[in-house]
Scaffold this active site. Sequence first.
Site, short mmCIF file in Angstrom:
data_model
loop_
_atom_site.label_atom_id
_atom_site.label_comp_id
_atom_site.label_asym_id
_atom_site.label_seq_id
_atom_site.Cartn_x
_atom_site.Cartn_y
_atom_site.Cartn_z
N LYS A 171 -8.01 3.44 1.87
CA LYS A 171 -7.14 4.52 1.72
C LYS A 171 -7.43 5.42 0.30
CE LYS A 171 -4.41 3.16 5.11
NZ LYS A 171 -5.42 1.76 5.25
N ASN A 222 -16.33 26.58 -24.30
CA ASN A 222 -16.97 25.57 -23.67
C ASN A 222 -16.89 25.68 -22.02
OD1 ASN A 222 -18.13 24.23 -25.78
ND2 ASN A 222 -16.37 22.94 -25.86
N THR A 248 -38.88 27.24 -11.11
CA THR A 248 -39.29 25.80 -10.54
C THR A 248 -39.59 25.02 -12.05
OG1 THR A 248 -41.56 26.49 -10.33
CG2 THR A 248 -39.99 26.87 -8.42
N HIS A 249 -39.19 23.88 -11.78
CA HIS A 249 -39.33 22.92 -12.99
C HIS A 249 -39.08 23.39 -14.26
CE1 HIS A 249 -42.84 20.82 -10.55
NE2 HIS A 249 -43.16 22.41 -10.38
N SER A 279 -13.32 24.09 -28.88
CA SER A 279 -13.43 22.85 -29.58
C SER A 279 -12.47 22.72 -30.52
CB SER A 279 -14.86 22.99 -30.29
OG SER A 279 -15.04 21.84 -31.11
N TYR A 306 -9.80 -5.85 13.00
CA TYR A 306 -9.04 -5.26 12.04
C TYR A 306 -9.17 -6.51 10.81
CZ TYR A 306 -5.56 -3.97 8.39
OH TYR A 306 -5.25 -3.59 7.26
N ASN A 358 -2.18 -2.02 13.63
CA ASN A 358 -3.53 -1.69 13.57
C ASN A 358 -4.08 -0.28 14.23
OD1 ASN A 358 -3.70 -4.27 12.48
ND2 ASN A 358 -4.64 -5.37 13.87
N LYS A 412 -16.86 27.60 -30.58
CA LYS A 412 -17.32 27.02 -29.41
C LYS A 412 -16.20 27.56 -28.15
CE LYS A 412 -19.82 24.22 -28.09
NZ LYS A 412 -19.69 22.80 -28.56
N SER A 463 0.76 -1.54 -0.02
CA SER A 463 -0.01 0.01 0.04
C SER A 463 0.79 1.13 -0.19
CB SER A 463 -0.85 0.12 1.07
OG SER A 463 -0.16 -0.06 2.43
N GLN A 517 -7.36 -1.82 4.38
CA GLN A 517 -6.51 -1.20 3.45
C GLN A 517 -6.79 -0.34 2.42
OE1 GLN A 517 -2.14 -2.52 3.35
NE2 GLN A 517 -2.77 -2.72 1.11
N GLU A 577 -18.56 21.69 -15.98
CA GLU A 577 -18.91 20.30 -16.31
C GLU A 577 -18.04 19.19 -15.50
OE1 GLU A 577 -19.97 19.97 -20.68
OE2 GLU A 577 -18.36 21.56 -20.68
N1 ARG Z 1 -1.39 -1.11 5.43
C1 ARG Z 1 -2.30 -1.50 6.16
C2 ARG Z 1 -3.62 -0.83 6.27
O1 ARG Z 1 -3.70 -0.01 5.49
C3 ARG Z 1 -1.73 -1.07 7.66
C4 ARG Z 1 -2.22 -1.99 8.78
C5 ARG Z 1 -2.00 -3.45 8.62
N2 ARG Z 1 -2.28 -4.50 9.76
C6 ARG Z 1 -1.94 -5.49 9.61
N3 ARG Z 1 -2.40 -6.47 10.66
N4 ARG Z 1 -1.70 -6.28 8.43
O2 ARG Z 1 -4.35 -1.18 6.45
#
Ligand code: ARG
Length: 467
Positions: free
Chosen positions: A328, A288, A158-159, A280, A320, A113, A286, A27, A325, A293
């Site tokens: 994120k 835009n 309205t509408h 465009s 956990y 965790n 054009k 990650s 993960q 948008e």
């Molecule tokens: N990269 C992990 C996450 O974002 C961190 C926690 C990992 N914990 C574990 N018990 N593997 O959740």
Amino acid sequence: MPKPSEAMWGGRFKAAAATRLRDYTESVSYDWQLYRHDIAGSIAHAKMLARISILSPHELDDIIEGLEKIRDEIDRGEFKWSTAREDVHMNIEAELTRRFPAGAKLHTGRSRNDQVATAMRLWLKDQIAENQQAIAGLQSALETWASRDFRVVIPGYTHMQRAQPVLLAHHLLAYVEMLERDYDRLADCAKRADVLPLGSGAIAGSTLPLDRQFVCKLLGFSRVSENSMDAVSDRDFIVEYNAACALLAVHISRLAEDLILWSTAEFHFIRIGDAYTTGSSLMPQKKNPDIAELARGKSGRVIGNLMALLTLLKGLPMTYNRDLQEDKERLFDTADTVQNTLLILAEMLDHVEVDQESCKRASSDPLLLATDLADWLVERGVPFRRAHHLVGAAVALAEQKKVPITQISLRDWKKISPEFDASALEVFSVEKALSARTIAGSPNTRLVKQQLTRWQKILATRKKERE
Ligand code: ARG
């Protein structure tokens, strides 16, 4: 036995991680963004470990020095991240330990965790403050525009049908009100993010005498979590944040839609500055409104992120699980999307010019005041339902005769109802219509001015508080 450097997970493992596993589970390619908050959490944790004599003063100094150096290197883009070390937490800790042996003591009484939950809460509190500032920026841009074109009247719809005349300022301030609710929702969300999970360990706290209150104070949290199992698996604060952002994005999409409509040849109420529009590749004429948008379109991904997060948590067993993960990228994407959209829209609004002529033409349609004529009858004792019917009949007659309602002859008015007289036509003045609306919340010139002053004060105070 693999060497310690190969076996990330210690003596239990006889083989290094498979490359495919490493690539699939890493990650760090996105959670590196948590580094400042992760390091802040680690420094607080280390100070606490020294306080309970697990670290010597010298070891604490090494750890703080090492972490601060690493932070500065990351700031400068010089730190080498490694997917073999999985995430931001392991990367920083492993590098610290490589430089200072005391680093091996940092993870005492801590699990990733509670570590990741702490870093994310710290990160989110900062993020919310930035979003709130950007919301206030968009509110200010709307207020400035409303003040700039204070006298401009447009039809309210309205509408998508012309309804009644309103000050453009009143329309714009409607968005300021919406955004204020978003601001409040984020403030509320920050309250629930403001809880320290560290000290919950992997799931069941620690046998060591960790001083959670001390860490709590150092990191600026309001309180410590009350249940270690909840603390390591709770991602409600992320869902709440995304829900608040989804609604914010929906509000922005409505503003964007108004701007898009107003800049069409059909409405022609506004012109967006060249630097904030695109051309465009085929049609030379054009211009835009791409920013608006995209601002409208990006609500889709923020709503999608909310769905992804809710689905991620649904049915997840305590406590956990690695699934978490996946929170994120959704969180970061939502935060970036909303923040960038707020900033660019605020900037664009400073480059919007109103076409006064078109607004005047559209808002002087006398039919916009049909309701006022019904009110005129009510003041003369006609029950509203009957008044509504009579004015409706006049509208139909004008349509049939192909004349504006103001050009129906007095004889015809009398035929519709004897209650009508020449003074009824005085109702057909936009100015009068606006000044007659004196009750709270109406688009009356004096009241809207009051609202503008109120917002100017609120937004100026907010700006000062942040400086
Ligand atoms: N990269 C992990 C996450 O974002 C961190 C926690 C990992 N914990 C574990 N018990 N593997 O959740």
